[in-house]
Design an enzyme around this catalytic site. Structure first.
Site, PDB file in Angstrom:
ATOM      1  N   ARG A 115       0.819  -1.210   0.000  1.00 27.51           N
ATOM      2  CA  ARG A 115       0.000   0.000   0.000  1.00 27.51           C
ATOM      3  C   ARG A 115       0.860   1.270   0.000  1.00 27.51           C
ATOM      4  O   ARG A 115       0.398   2.330  -0.397  1.00 27.51           O
ATOM      5  CB  ARG A 115      -0.937  -0.028   1.219  1.00 27.51           C
ATOM      6  CG  ARG A 115      -1.993   1.004   1.158  1.00 27.51           C
ATOM      7  CD  ARG A 115      -3.276   0.696   1.877  1.00 27.51           C
ATOM      8  NE  ARG A 115      -3.122   0.182   3.214  1.00 27.51           N
ATOM      9  CZ  ARG A 115      -4.143  -0.251   3.949  1.00 27.51           C
ATOM     10  NH1 ARG A 115      -5.339  -0.247   3.464  1.00 27.51           N
ATOM     11  NH2 ARG A 115      -3.945  -0.708   5.163  1.00 27.51           N
ATOM     12  N   VAL A 156      -9.655   1.644  -4.250  1.00 26.52           N
ATOM     13  CA  VAL A 156      -9.061   0.317  -4.030  1.00 26.52           C
ATOM     14  C   VAL A 156      -8.067   0.300  -2.861  1.00 26.52           C
ATOM     15  O   VAL A 156      -7.679   1.344  -2.367  1.00 26.52           O
ATOM     16  CB  VAL A 156      -8.379  -0.214  -5.318  1.00 26.52           C
ATOM     17  CG1 VAL A 156      -9.375  -0.275  -6.455  1.00 26.52           C
ATOM     18  CG2 VAL A 156      -7.211   0.679  -5.721  1.00 26.52           C
ATOM     19  N   GLU A 157      -7.683  -0.880  -2.460  1.00 28.78           N
ATOM     20  CA  GLU A 157      -6.744  -1.120  -1.339  1.00 28.78           C
ATOM     21  C   GLU A 157      -7.149  -0.348  -0.083  1.00 28.78           C
ATOM     22  O   GLU A 157      -6.331   0.302   0.569  1.00 28.78           O
ATOM     23  CB  GLU A 157      -5.311  -0.749  -1.761  1.00 28.78           C
ATOM     24  CG  GLU A 157      -4.738  -1.726  -2.767  1.00 28.78           C
ATOM     25  CD  GLU A 157      -3.249  -1.558  -3.027  1.00 28.78           C
ATOM     26  OE1 GLU A 157      -2.583  -0.816  -2.289  1.00 28.78           O
ATOM     27  OE2 GLU A 157      -2.761  -2.200  -3.968  1.00 28.78           O
ATOM     28  N   GLY A 158      -8.432  -0.427   0.260  1.00 30.29           N
ATOM     29  CA  GLY A 158      -8.953   0.283   1.430  1.00 30.29           C
ATOM     30  C   GLY A 158      -9.530   1.600   0.968  1.00 30.29           C
ATOM     31  O   GLY A 158      -8.782   2.564   0.750  1.00 30.29           O
TER      32      GLY A 158
END
Ligand SMILES: Cc1cc2nc3c(=O)[nH]c(=O)nc-3n(C[C@H](O)[C@H](O)[C@H](O)COP(=O)(O)OP(=O)(O)OC[C@H]3O[C@@H](n4cnc5c(N)ncnc54)[C@H](O)[C@@H]3O)c2cc1C
Length: 809
Positions: free
Chosen positions: A375, A497-499
């Site tokens: 991330r 995306v990714e949280g």
């Protein structure tokens, strides 16, 4: 000795000891000495000594303190402690803390920050960026990709595989490139400048996915089989976690596997029957191997006494019977490969679990640990690269495009958004460099990765909006020459995306930060969960009294900073940055104090008070963003020409911190506490302003003027002037326009006439026929006019070219 003097000395001593975070015993001894002095002057009598003894002795004698203070408090703490699910616990345990912990604790060590080594590229990494990365940037035609074929063309796929773009993180022993996190970031930054589809396609397999999971947790057999195939591009991976029913709350996926015996490759093996329904999976439509997250159940207790083993990750070849894959989603006109996949009772052997059967139920921990690293790299780098390229392009466009007989970039209204873009570009590069540098030092910075992901994707989105506004219709009319619109359209993808960002800001940054970075909270929580009562009491007692001292110290420090304007705080440099370090230290002390008070007064409710948590997270984040900016300035040799970027970026962070604290206090549930907090932090009111118009003017000038500062801002981006690269050509036209301005002025002056700036070829003719300019000067004017017309032109189409061609059913 006068009683007033003694009282003043007592308050000063208390303040000094708390400010310097002295231990309880040192404070008690010093206070006793002061009392003895008071007795000498007949100020302190027996009653005062008795009172002192009643307070100081129990606090300083371990047994008494533990029995009568810590034990009852531990019992209360156990009751009010927020209940944590196992997924939350694993998320908190994942990764490491780094300079974020210093920023959280109220007294950052700035020398330590500047002593972290500046990341550098190896010779091989340099060669890759100057070679294959440069080559692929030249091959890409983003309009062809996004509008005409909705995919990368075959030759780009082939080039990516052959040159190991999918193997940036895979170890050399398996045929990968084994590049540093910093190199990955520079590669993605360059790719994203030319095509977000390209950058996403390269970013995903190198981020959270089978490659990283296998390297970290795979069995030797899995690594030997898959890693060389992934490195060569023979296997295309994807990672499937998200389900229609479980997006942000990924821990609640309904997808499941049941352990049982079955037939695989003609043999009877112990395995699992998997059923899933996933969506939004990047690369899924073309993937040959699916990293799958599901909940593993063992109803017959074949491998464990537990029936629900928890989230598990396995590698599933996509050609097995029962798997549906290949359809595509269409994410915001940025058509990288992304789609759904389903599986119904797909039977695979147990050793398809990443790490083998021993790793059954360990999937969530594996994912959050890998996310701590990934991330911080992919999305922040894509965002930073995009904004760096857009900053240069928008600066050039603002200087070239004229309205009202002047470049639009000279207008104050344009300077404002242009300055925001410039400062963002500087800061975002600084943040990716510092964060990937931390990874290369061996950290798995979970809090930093959430900060970088949230703030860089948000800054990218706001910069794209600013750039679109500055470009006017040029940004809106789509076509091969529009270098902005796809980035603008696709900005929310990175945000989601990714949280997803709202969740990341509301829960993750501070939620993880508070527990991971706080010097005592994690120890208190662990003590409360410890079944060994004696050990629990010892640990809790130690953490609790450390915590009390820490809190008092932060209140003292905050008050001192407010009353003195923080002017006595130290700074590693005595130049124009000194004030920034002082103010950052002040906000760091404020954060430590606010954090403790929020935890103490709200207890478990803090978890649900997302707006408080988000604002505390904003303070921590802006401390980090400003620190990274100052570190970049230092690492690059403190070049004063670049200072306007630093000024704008840091002052913006400082203003945002003040704003977050102001809003937090205004909305604090307990109004009496809120009043006390305001009196300590803002006794004279809020005082910081947004960066001034003068700084904004300087930043926007830098963006419009070719020179070393502008070059440094765009360093590493694809700006090659090969005639086909839009961004390279923009740079050329910018220089041509600036170089021809004095020639244009010469002609106007000689003819005593203000000629229009939009017909430079005619100015050239006039200049030549009147013997005012040379042939070279005339050529420069003519070329500049051609470039200028190219810059302001937009694409147009025949009507049927815009009609979607729907294949016959
Ligand atoms: C283009 C694209 C590519 C993707 N690639 C992959 C992939 O390769 N693999 C994969 O597994 N997944 C992938 N995803 C899934 C992605 O990670 C999810 O979309 C994301 O986690 C959010 O889930 P959701 O879209 O269902 O939103 P939801 O979970 O429905 O959230 C909706 C909104 O609610 C907010 N929200 C949710 N909970 C809270 C909370 N507690 N507090 C405050 N706000 C909250 C969110 O921030 C969001 O704004 C991809 C998604 C997209 C769109």
């Amino acid at each position: 000795m006068d009683i007033i003097i003694w009282l003043f000395a007592a308050i000063s001593l208390t303040w000094f000891m708390s400010y310097t975070r002295a231990s309880l015993s040192s404070y008690s001894l010093s206070f006793a000495a002061l009392m003895a002095l008071g007795s000498l002057f007949n100020i302190i009598g027996i009653v005062s000594w008795l009172l002192f003894a009643v307070i100081a002795l129990p606090l300083n004698i371990d047994n008494i303190r533990q029995q009568f203070i810590s034990m009852p408090l531990l019992a209360i703490f156990k009751k009010i402690m927020p209940q944590m699910s196992s997924t939350e616990q694993e998320a908190i345990d994942a990764g490491t803390t780094w300079f974020d912990a210093d920023l959280f604790r109220g007294n950052p060590d700035w020398k330590k920050l500047h002593n972290y080594p500046r990341p550098r590229l190896s010779t091989q990494e340099h060669a890759f960026i100057d070679g294959p990365v440069e080559q692929i940037c030249a091959m890409v035609n983003d309009w062809h990709i996004t509008h005409e074929i909705a995919d990368l063309p075959p030759e780009i796929w082939q080039f990516l595989k052959e040159n190991k773009f999918f193997a940036l993180i895979i170890k050399k022993q398996y045929g990968g490139l084994e590049f540093s996190a910093y190199a990955q970031s520079r590669i993605l930054q360059k790719l994203t400048g030319v095509s977000s589809v390209l950058a996403s396609t390269v970013g995903v397999p190198n981020s959270l996915g089978p490659g990283e999971l296998l390297q970290e947790y795979g069995t030797k057999a899995q690594q030997d089989y898959y890693l060389p195939r992934l490195a060569s591009g023979e296997e295309i991976p994807c990672f499937a976690l998200t389900s229609p029913e479980a997006g942000s709350d990924a821990g609640s996926i309904p997808d499941f596997g049941i352990i049982c015996h079955g037939q695989f490759d003609g043999k009877d093996v112990l395995g699992m029957k998997l059923t899933w329904d996933k969506r939004y999976i990047t690369l899924a439509p073309i993937a040959t191997v699916l990293g799958l997250a599901f909940k593993l159940q063992d109803p017959d207790k074949i491998i464990s006494e537990q029936q629900d083993l928890g989230i598990t990750c396995a590698l599933i070849p996509t050609n097995l019977p029962g798997i549906t894959i290949g359809r595509r989603h269409f994410p915001l006109n940025v058509p990288f490969q992304n789609g759904p996949t389903q599986g119904s009772e797909v039977f695979v052997p147990l050793d398809f679990i990443i790490g083998g059967a021993d790793m059954a139920g360990q999937g969530w921990r594996m994912l959050v640990e890998c996310l701590s690293v990934g991330r911080a790299i992919t999305l922040p780098s894509n965002s930073a690269g995009g904004v760096k390229t857009v900053a240069l392009a928008t600066g050039a466009y603002s200087r070239i495009r004229r309205q009202f007989k002047m470049p639009i970039g000279k207008m104050e209204g344009i300077e404002e958004p242009l300055a925001r873009i410039g400062a963002n570009a500087y800061l975002m590069d600084a943040v990716t460099t510092m964060s990937t540098g931390a990874i290369d030092l061996g950290e798995k910075p979970s809090v930093i990765s959430a900060i970088a992901k949230y703030h860089l994707t948000e800054k990218m989105r706001s910069s794209m909006i600013d750039a679109m506004d500055i470009h006017g219709g040029k940004g809106i009319c789509m076509g091969p020459n529009n270098y902005l619109a796809r980035g603008y359209q696709g900005a929310p993808i990175a945000v989601t995306v990714e949280g997803a960002n709202i969740l990341t800001r509301s829960m993750i940054i501070y939620g993880q930060g508070a527990i991971r970075c706080h010097p005592y909270v994690l120890a208190e929580l662990e003590a409360a969960n410890n079944s060994d009562n004696e050990q629990a009491l010892n640990d809790f007692d130690h953490a609790l009294f450390g915590h009390i001292g820490f809190s008092i110290s932060n209140i003292g420090r905050s008050l001192w900073c407010s009353l003195t304007g923080s002017r006595f705080l130290g700074s590693p440099y005595n130049d124009e940055t000194r004030r920034y370090y002082q103010l950052l230290t002040r906000f760091s002390a404020n954060l430590a104090m606010l954090s403790d008070i929020a935890m103490l007064s709200l207890g478990a409710d803090l978890k649900r008070k997302e707006r408080i948590s988000a604002r505390l997270g904003d303070i921590l984040s802006n401390l980090y963003l400003a620190s990274a900016t100052l570190k970049r300035y230092n690492d690059e040799g403190r070049k004063t020409a670049d200072f306007p970027f630093v000024q704008y970026a840091v002052e913006d962070c400082l203003y945002e911190m003040q704003h977050a604290i102001d809003e937090l206090i205004s909305n604090f549930p307990n109004k009496i506490i809120a009043k006390c907090l305001r009196a300590i932090i803002f006794p004279l009111g809020t005082w910081l302003n947004k960066p001034s118009d003068e700084i904004a003017h300087k930043v926007s000038e830098l963006l419009q003027t070719p020179g070393s500062s502008r070059t440094r801002l765009g360093q590493g981006q694809y700006l090659t002037r090969d005639g086909c690269n839009i961004f390279g050509r923009l740079e050329q036209v910018l220089e041509d326009i600036i170089n021809c301005e004095p020639i244009y002025e010469k002609v106007c002056h000689a003819l005593n006439k203000k000629l229009p700036f939009y017909q430079l070829n005619k100015v050239a003719e006039l200049g030549l026929t009147n013997n005012i300019i040379s042939n070279e000067e005339a050529e420069l004017l003519t070329n500049a006019e051609l470039g200028r017309q190219w810059v302001i032109a937009v694409d147009d189409f025949k009507s049927d070219e815009l009609t979607a061609s729907i294949p016959a059913l």
